[in-house]
Design an enzyme around this catalytic site. Structure first.
Site, short mmCIF file in Angstrom:
data_model
loop_
_atom_site.label_atom_id
_atom_site.label_comp_id
_atom_site.label_asym_id
_atom_site.label_seq_id
_atom_site.Cartn_x
_atom_site.Cartn_y
_atom_site.Cartn_z
N LYS A 250 1.05 -1.30 0.08
CA LYS A 250 0.24 -0.07 0.11
C LYS A 250 0.87 1.38 0.00
CE LYS A 250 -4.18 -1.64 2.26
NZ LYS A 250 -4.83 -2.25 3.02
N ARG A 251 1.79 1.33 0.67
CA ARG A 251 2.82 2.39 0.74
C ARG A 251 3.49 2.84 -0.43
NH1 ARG A 251 6.62 -0.06 4.02
NH2 ARG A 251 4.78 -1.65 4.38
#
Ligand code: GLU
Length: 480
Positions: A250-251
């Site tokens: 997600k980062r």
């Protein structure tokens, strides 16, 4: 043997790029062998599973063109099958009820930690007597079903990607939980168990999945054995890594496949790029292919063991290839939603033929579909802001006369490609200015900038929606 493979996502989130890539490899392998590709939704985690995630997964697979032959099957609709299978193992003495409480397990873990040992269940309830069971029940304890794993077992398989894999029973954490209990008996199965029961029932021949499941495979092979079933072939595909070499997460700003759609990637480019995340064609210079073309050549021999680095520049390049080679009506269909989302009104003469003309003009400059929003803004707004360069251009000597000349000519001529050229020539002659200046002044006036798509084509488009003359007049006022 008919090849039967499956993608088995858990609906605990939107369709992730990793799952989608695994789906691509399954699909390619199935199509290569003329086999079946099955979709199974692993929704036994009732707390985290959501119907909207299932919907997102189905839509994402469809969008990518990964059509499935059977399913979707839902594990929550197959609970009877799992219960029956648990009962079979209980009846054979291969599984048992374990009444160890959460507190006891915690204490066990703490003690193991203090001794610097890896956490594992110590199989303490493997041989309970009926009296002990009755006593635990009387205490109101609930139970789980555990499957016996012998420490001295060696588990070996030949992974189609990673080669020979060897695991020891003692490294599998002790007897494994395969199902929880409900008040009246056997309840939800756990992942490793349900997956084996399903893969047997669905006659899956090849389990193709991410390498994060390697540790589960040894446990699953023991379950196949317990059921007297032949295990499928296993192929564990490499992880997708970010630029720093860590697992894409997600980062990195992307989670769902639809994030990529939102960013302007086409389904074909995504599917094409995902085939290259860990696989290469026999002719490794070949990088553009449809799923069908890739399927013809697909084999696990050309799947890498090493993680696949996600390369945005490569994805952009592939995407631009698809956009540049797309028929104009198809590209128009794809761009309309982006314009609509940007709030552009497709009215005022902006009909289908006009839109297609616009797409012909801007298509070759697009890398991502969403680029069309910025590039074509000048065709959807009434007036344009003049960039500082454009403004300076309009103030240059000769610009005013040029614009006046063009406006006058426009009053007397229907604008066509030929007449536009003619008008420009005429102004050059009459005003005794350089053609370059005329072109720049005209571009500045019509588009508010000195760079952009082909000038004459842009002018024609603006003319068709009646925007050229007002812009020329407004620009004339800017020349002071
Ligand atoms: N539900 C599992 C997952 O989403 C499936 C793994 C498998 O293919 O066995 O990771």
């Amino acid at each position: 043997m008919t090849v039967r493979v499956r993608i088995a996502p858990s609906p605990t989130g939107n369709l992730h790029i990793g799952t989608a890539r695994t789906a691509v490899f399954n699909w390619l392998f199935a199509r290569h062998h003329g086999g079946q590709f099955i979709l199974r939704i692993e929704d036994t985690d009732s707390e985290r599973s959501r119907p909207e995630y299932t919907e997102n997964i189905l839509q994402g697979l469809r969008w990518l063109g990964l059509n499935w032959d059977e399913g979707p099957f839902f594990q929550t609709q197959r609970l009877d099958l799992y219960k029956e299978a648990v009962q079979t193992l209980l009846d054979q003495g291969l599984a048992y009820r374990c009444y160890t409480t959460a507190e006891e397990l915690e204490a066990l873990r703490e003690a193991q930690k203090a001794r610097s040992e890896a956490p594992r269940y110590d199989n303490r309830h493997r041989h309970l007597t009926p009296e002990q069971e009755t006593a635990y029940k009387a205490q109101g304890r609930s139970f789980v079903i555990r499957f016996k794993i012998e420490d001295d077992r060696e588990i070996v398989w030949n992974d189609l990607v990673r080669g020979k894999m060897v695991w020891q029973g003692r490294d599998l954490g002790g007897d494994m939980v395969i199902a929880r209990a409900t008040a009246d008996g056997i309840g939800m199965p756990l992942y490793n168990f349900a997956v084996v029961v399903d893969d047997m029932d669905m006659q899956i021949t090849h389990v193709i999945r991410g390498e994060d499941h390697i540790a589960n495979t040894a446990k699953q092979i023991l379950l196949y054995e317990a059921f007297g079933a032949k295990e499928p072939e296993f192929a564990h595909t490499p992880l997708i890594l970010n630029q720093e070499g860590r697992k894409l997460s997600k980062r990195d700003g992307v989670t769902s496949i639809f994030d990529f759609k939102q960013m302007g990637f086409t389904a074909q480019a995504m599917a094409n790029y995902m085939t290259l995340l860990g696989w290469s064609a026999p002719d490794s210079t070949q990088e553009i292919f449809t799923l069908e073309q890739a399927a013809k050549q697909f084999s696990f021999e050309r799947v890498n063991k090493a993680g696949a680095k996600f390369d945005w520049a490569k994805l952009d390049w592939i995407n631009s290839q698809y956009i540049h080679n797309m028929p104009v009506d198809q590209l128009t269909d794809l761009l309309i939603p982006y314009w609509e989302e940007a709030g552009y009104q497709l009215t005022g003469g902006r009909d289908r033929p006009w839109l297609e003309q616009l797409v012909t003009l801007i298509g070759p400059s697009l890398t991502r579909l969403v680029d069309a929003v910025a590039i074509s803004e000048l065709f959807f707004t009434q007036t344009v802001e003049f960039s500082s360069e454009a403004s300076a251009q309009l103030k240059q000597e000769g610009s005013a006369a040029t614009l006046k000349g063009i406006i006058a000519a426009l009053d007397n001529h229907q604008l066509t490609e030929a007449s536009a050229q003619e008008m420009i020539k005429q102004v050059v002659k009459e005003q005794n200015v350089k053609k370059g200046l005329v072109m720049k002044a005209l571009r500045a006036a019509l588009t508010g900038d000195l760079h952009g798509p082909d000038l004459i084509q842009s002018w024609l488009l603006l003319n068709q929606i009646g925007l050229d003359k007002p812009r020329l007049l407004r620009a004339l006022a800017e020349t002071n």
